[in-house]
Enzyme design. Sequence first.
Site, PDB file in Angstrom:
ATOM      1  N   ASP A 177     -17.571  20.723  -3.635  1.00  0.00           N
ATOM      2  CA  ASP A 177     -16.952  21.685  -2.842  1.00  0.00           C
ATOM      3  C   ASP A 177     -18.166  22.321  -1.812  1.00  0.00           C
ATOM      4  OD1 ASP A 177     -14.647  20.499  -3.545  1.00  0.00           O
ATOM      5  OD2 ASP A 177     -14.195  22.423  -4.839  1.00  0.00           O
ATOM      6  N   SER A 206       2.941 -13.756   2.053  1.00  0.00           N
ATOM      7  CA  SER A 206       3.253 -13.167   0.571  1.00  0.00           C
ATOM      8  C   SER A 206       2.710 -14.614  -0.088  1.00  0.00           C
ATOM      9  CB  SER A 206       4.757 -13.097   0.413  1.00  0.00           C
ATOM     10  OG  SER A 206       5.271 -14.136   0.887  1.00  0.00           O
ATOM     11  N   LEU A 207       3.122 -14.568  -1.567  1.00  0.00           N
ATOM     12  CA  LEU A 207       2.579 -15.526  -2.398  1.00  0.00           C
ATOM     13  C   LEU A 207       3.663 -16.263  -2.958  1.00  0.00           C
ATOM     14  CD1 LEU A 207      -0.574 -13.583  -4.030  1.00  0.00           C
ATOM     15  CD2 LEU A 207      -0.657 -15.629  -2.311  1.00  0.00           C
ATOM     16  N   GLU A 248      -7.826 -12.870  -9.323  1.00  0.00           N
ATOM     17  CA  GLU A 248      -7.916 -11.328  -9.068  1.00  0.00           C
ATOM     18  C   GLU A 248      -6.498 -10.933  -9.815  1.00  0.00           C
ATOM     19  OE1 GLU A 248      -7.872 -10.996  -4.929  1.00  0.00           O
ATOM     20  OE2 GLU A 248      -9.836 -12.428  -4.592  1.00  0.00           O
ATOM     21  N   LYS A 286      -3.300  -8.973  -9.718  1.00  0.00           N
ATOM     22  CA  LYS A 286      -2.326  -8.656  -8.737  1.00  0.00           C
ATOM     23  C   LYS A 286      -1.785  -7.324  -8.910  1.00  0.00           C
ATOM     24  CE  LYS A 286       1.846 -10.895  -6.673  1.00  0.00           C
ATOM     25  NZ  LYS A 286       2.568  -9.953  -6.487  1.00  0.00           N
ATOM     26  N   ASP A 309      -0.043  -3.900  -8.472  1.00  0.00           N
ATOM     27  CA  ASP A 309       1.577  -3.540  -7.958  1.00  0.00           C
ATOM     28  C   ASP A 309       1.743  -2.456  -7.178  1.00  0.00           C
ATOM     29  OD1 ASP A 309       4.196  -4.218  -7.899  1.00  0.00           O
ATOM     30  OD2 ASP A 309       4.535  -3.591  -9.927  1.00  0.00           O
ATOM     31  N   ARG A 341       2.825  -3.602   5.883  1.00  0.00           N
ATOM     32  CA  ARG A 341       2.800  -5.068   5.940  1.00  0.00           C
ATOM     33  C   ARG A 341       3.899  -5.352   6.874  1.00  0.00           C
ATOM     34  NH1 ARG A 341       5.676  -9.020   2.245  1.00  0.00           N
ATOM     35  NH2 ARG A 341       5.252 -11.027   3.209  1.00  0.00           N
ATOM     36  N   GLU A 365      -4.579  -3.558  -1.198  1.00  0.00           N
ATOM     37  CA  GLU A 365      -3.418  -2.919  -1.801  1.00  0.00           C
ATOM     38  C   GLU A 365      -3.469  -1.468  -2.221  1.00  0.00           C
ATOM     39  OE1 GLU A 365      -1.224  -5.310  -2.386  1.00  0.00           O
ATOM     40  OE2 GLU A 365       0.401  -4.473  -3.702  1.00  0.00           O
ATOM     41  N   TYR A 398      -8.863  -6.879  -0.920  1.00  0.00           N
ATOM     42  CA  TYR A 398      -9.125  -8.032  -1.297  1.00  0.00           C
ATOM     43  C   TYR A 398      -9.088  -9.072  -0.245  1.00  0.00           C
ATOM     44  CZ  TYR A 398      -3.762  -7.565  -1.125  1.00  0.00           C
ATOM     45  OH  TYR A 398      -2.701  -7.132  -0.859  1.00  0.00           O
ATOM     46  N   LYS A 431       2.831 -15.016 -12.363  1.00  0.00           N
ATOM     47  CA  LYS A 431       3.451 -13.441 -12.685  1.00  0.00           C
ATOM     48  C   LYS A 431       3.644 -13.484 -14.171  1.00  0.00           C
ATOM     49  CE  LYS A 431       5.159 -11.285  -9.082  1.00  0.00           C
ATOM     50  NZ  LYS A 431       6.578 -11.292  -8.888  1.00  0.00           N
ATOM     51  N   CYS A 476      32.256  18.113 -17.033  1.00  0.00           N
ATOM     52  CA  CYS A 476      31.100  17.624 -17.922  1.00  0.00           C
ATOM     53  C   CYS A 476      31.747  16.900 -19.167  1.00  0.00           C
ATOM     54  CB  CYS A 476      30.485  19.041 -18.160  1.00  0.00           C
ATOM     55  SG  CYS A 476      29.187  18.668 -19.500  1.00  0.00           S
ATOM     56  N   CYS A 491      31.326  19.763 -22.041  1.00  0.00           N
ATOM     57  CA  CYS A 491      32.172  20.946 -22.382  1.00  0.00           C
ATOM     58  C   CYS A 491      33.461  21.070 -21.163  1.00  0.00           C
ATOM     59  CB  CYS A 491      31.479  22.163 -21.679  1.00  0.00           C
ATOM     60  SG  CYS A 491      30.730  22.122 -20.066  1.00  0.00           S
ATOM     61  N   CYS A 500      26.326  19.883 -14.153  1.00  0.00           N
ATOM     62  CA  CYS A 500      27.315  20.886 -15.038  1.00  0.00           C
ATOM     63  C   CYS A 500      27.045  22.066 -14.568  1.00  0.00           C
ATOM     64  CB  CYS A 500      27.345  20.496 -16.351  1.00  0.00           C
ATOM     65  SG  CYS A 500      28.359  21.900 -17.280  1.00  0.00           S
ATOM     66  N   CYS A 510      27.901  25.425 -21.226  1.00  0.00           N
ATOM     67  CA  CYS A 510      27.849  24.172 -21.784  1.00  0.00           C
ATOM     68  C   CYS A 510      26.893  23.937 -23.045  1.00  0.00           C
ATOM     69  CB  CYS A 510      27.704  23.238 -20.621  1.00  0.00           C
ATOM     70  SG  CYS A 510      27.505  21.525 -21.270  1.00  0.00           S
TER      71      CYS A 510
HETATM   72  S1  IVH Z   1      -3.716 -11.951  -1.341  1.00  0.00           S
HETATM   73  C1  IVH Z   1      -2.216 -14.729   1.568  1.00  0.00           C
HETATM   74  N1  IVH Z   1      -4.590 -10.649  -3.539  1.00  0.00           N
HETATM   75  O1  IVH Z   1       0.888  -9.691  -3.493  1.00  0.00           O
HETATM   76  C2  IVH Z   1      -2.779 -13.753   0.519  1.00  0.00           C
HETATM   77  N2  IVH Z   1      -2.428 -10.199  -2.761  1.00  0.00           N
HETATM   78  O2  IVH Z   1       2.893 -11.709  -3.439  1.00  0.00           O
HETATM   79  C3  IVH Z   1      -1.963 -12.571   0.187  1.00  0.00           C
HETATM   80  N3  IVH Z   1      -1.261  -8.203  -4.047  1.00  0.00           N
HETATM   81  O3  IVH Z   1       1.613  -8.884  -0.203  1.00  0.00           O
HETATM   82  C4  IVH Z   1      -2.424 -11.649  -0.483  1.00  0.00           C
HETATM   83  N4  IVH Z   1      -2.880  -8.031  -5.285  1.00  0.00           N
HETATM   84  O4  IVH Z   1       0.766  -6.889  -1.744  1.00  0.00           O
HETATM   85  C5  IVH Z   1      -3.708 -10.681  -2.416  1.00  0.00           C
HETATM   86  N5  IVH Z   1      -5.664  -9.542  -5.254  1.00  0.00           N
HETATM   87  C6  IVH Z   1      -4.378  -9.983  -4.539  1.00  0.00           C
HETATM   88  C7  IVH Z   1      -3.310  -8.935  -4.604  1.00  0.00           C
HETATM   89  C8  IVH Z   1      -2.441  -9.400  -3.707  1.00  0.00           C
HETATM   90  C9  IVH Z   1      -1.914  -7.841  -5.275  1.00  0.00           C
HETATM   91  C10 IVH Z   1       0.138  -8.436  -3.419  1.00  0.00           C
HETATM   92  C11 IVH Z   1       0.040  -8.151  -2.095  1.00  0.00           C
HETATM   93  C12 IVH Z   1       0.681  -9.293  -1.312  1.00  0.00           C
HETATM   94  C13 IVH Z   1       1.659  -9.619  -2.603  1.00  0.00           C
HETATM   95  C14 IVH Z   1       2.081 -11.308  -2.262  1.00  0.00           C
END
Ligand code: IVH
Length: 695
Positions: free
Chosen positions: A61, A106-107, A137, A139, A141, A160, A202, A254, A342, A438, A441, A456, A461
């Site tokens: 700071d 997306s994947l 890697e 995934k 969330d 996105r 992410e 990533y 997954k 409620c 009560c 309520c 109550c």
């Molecule tokens: S690669 C074409 N790497 O998963 C490559 N995605 O279901 C797409 N996500 O929209 C992204 N960790 O939000 C990649 N290590 C990772 C990830 C990752 C999470 C998410 C991302 C993407 C979604 C696809």
Amino acid sequence: MHGQGLLRTENWELPAAHYNSPVMSSSAIEKKIEALREKIRHHEYRYYVLDAPEISDAEFDALMNELKRLEAEHPKLITRDSPTQRVGGKPREGFVKAKHSSPMLSLDNAYSEEELRDWERRVHELSGRTDIEYMCELKLDGMSLALVYHDGRLERGITRGDGNVGEDVTLNVRTVRSVPLSVAKDKLKKAGIPADFEVRGEMLMPLAAFRKLNEEREGQGLAVFANPRNFTAGTVRQLDPSITAQRRMNYFAYMLLKDGRTYFDRQSKAMDAMEAAGFKVNPNRKLAKNLTEVWKFIQSWEHKRESLPYEIDGIVIKVDRTAWQQELGFTGKAPRWAIAYKYAARGAVTQIENIVPQVGRTGKLTPVAWLKPVPIGGTTVSRATLHNMDEIERLGVKIGDWVEVERGGDVIPKVVKVVEDDKDRPRGDQQFEMPEHCPVCGGNVVRTPGEVDHRCVNANCPAKLQGTILHFASRHVMDIDGLGEVLVNQLTERGLVKNVADLYKLTKDDLLQLERMGEKSAENVLAEIEASKRLPLERVIYGLGIRFVGERTAQFLAEHFGSLDAVMKASAEELEEVNEVGPRIAESIVEFFADEHNRKLVTDLRKAGLTFTGQKKEKGTKLAGKTFVLTGTLSRHTRDEAKKMIEDAGGRVSGSVSKKTDYVVAGSDAGSKLDKARELGVSVVGEEELEGLVG
Ligand code: IVH
């Protein structure tokens, strides 16, 4: 083009002239400022990216304040990538759309080893090779987000969206400390990254922050977020960047692109390069030689993920070599060269037998799903929360539905999804409706406009009563040791206690009627109740359980008014003069004392002999009639201390800057309030000057 590039983003609101060209002059002060910025960037990196700070918060700071001071003296030298400029600009009315350099895809998912092997087979067939290495890697969330850098400086953050066009959320992204506002040229060069590049990654909210924020929201009667992902999305799309700044988001990179294309010849190299350039890259990654190694990695994280400070929902597996990725190409919206494995959710599918509202201390009715008992992760789950009516509507859930129930960490089980299109699990047909009365009560249930919760409104109550008594007896309130849940339930069920005042009418005989209550315990409880009468006024105020009136507010009310009678008589306007009391709290206090039952309760407590008066704190007059607004991070005092200082000197602290504001006290990282003060010509002072003002 060079200097212009800094200001290209439409979201940046200060005029171009405000920022100086980053080109270095030889002036000593400029050098000093830039050296200080580098130092601060280094410590931000240590703290937010590496989680390994080298200096204390106070030292950090101090550096920030020094930079703020120098920049205030030399406003022409402020650059957009200065660490002081993370929170800037005002709340927006909406977001501008922004096109992605190439689609954000997306994947496809795999849910078993077999599905993973199928994917590998296709990869082998299409590429004509079998010697493929895979980058594994976590995934994460959260929410994917693209960061566009121009000339080493963060130019835009884009959500996105539909994959082609997202929303420009630059101002919010800038507040996330693990996102570098700029990367030094030599660092980029060393990492092999060009000056114009794009990072994709992410944004996520750590679980601890998620739980804390949700608790706060619950306390304020606001809708809680079902999971950190939703909270992240809500935060990234906040119109007011200062709110995003408070929420402690995290960003993991990533992907690295240049002109919309993968830049490095291997994903593993891109990850290392981004790491070297100062981005936060998840360390839990592995370059696997074959699918057997991939599977090992997946299995090793199945349980380890429980101890991560954020949520992951699987493992992403990517063909490491870019050239082979390109050969494999895409299908529709997902690449063939990557797949998401997954994990099975820590959940199960079961049927909702009923939905029953449960009443809490504040009177909030929470719809709870009664489930056909189902084992999840070692325990049997038979109840799951549905939070509120909005959530029920969002899920479209009905009684009789089969649903997916999840339990994560220490979070109570929740219904996440209705099972549809399954002939063995037909849809339920009984709509749940919030009762108008409620269930405990029979009191009226209302939903205040603007709030998500039903409550309520009956102050008497029993469900509220039990919660209210437990609150009243707790250590920070009337500190009645021995008056725990079991005893409170016994006392209320037998009708011996109908409100907190009844506690003071209890006799030894009353207590001895109760199961498992011996002479000694009864005497102890009565002695504790008696002792509580001597506790000061602020405890009594806190103990009343007025909505939004916590320990501190009770203290301020006691100090300001000096008696409960004075608090009761105060108008909303008078109440708002009290430290930390805004319109919402003031209104809640007025409403509480307007209720006949509550007034009767106060009379009974007075009769019982509780403390109704206290020491009114005489205020100084030095700042009488002056209104202050605090903004930014203060370094010499906490915000509360500063407030107290002002109030003790007779001044008032308000939350927003207007023409009526006399002074804005600005700490480091001051944002929109400082801008507003400047706009309105309000005096801006630092902490030292404030000390001078209060004397
Ligand atoms: S690669 C074409 N790497 O998963 C490559 N995605 O279901 C797409 N996500 O929209 C992204 N960790 O939000 C990649 N290590 C990772 C990830 C990752 C999470 C998410 C991302 C993407 C979604 C696809």
